[in-house]
Scaffold this motif. Structure first.
Motif: not given
Length: 108
Positions: A51-56
């Motif tokens: 989630h962090l990779l794709v959303q931040s």
């Protein structure tokens, strides 16, 4: 487990928090989740990392640390084993998907 991703708890700490023995918690995880507590915890951490990779725009190293990994190389290895792509590939694919969506929106 979900509240302690950056600093993962030991199995003994988890068992103590649940009021169970280490063996009981291992048995329950195998019966109910079909995997060991360690594997389940790893999958939670990797899901958060995804989630962090794709959303931040956090650097991969920061994502690794935020999800409790001691090194970016260990994080990348675990990520690749679960998702069959590296964290960098995940992010690159997401950028390509977003660019394609923008182009389609402009064309419409």
């Amino acid at each position: 487990m979900e509240g302690n991703l950056a600093e993962p708890l030991s199995l003994i700490e988890i068992a103590d928090g649940a009021g169970l023995s280490r063996r009981q918690i291992e048995r329950l995880f195998r019966q109910e989740m079909g995997r060991s507590p360690a594997r389940y915890y790893l999958e939670i951490r990797l899901d958060r990392a995804r989630h962090l990779l794709v959303q931040s725009s956090m650097p991969v190293v920061e994502v690794a640390v935020a999800c409790g990994f001691v090194s970016a190389s260990h994080f990348s290895k675990c990520y690749r084993e679960l998702y069959h792509r590296s964290p960098q590939q995940e992010r690159a694919e997401r950028k390509m998907t977003m660019a394609t969506a923008r182009q389609q929106a402009v064309a419409a």
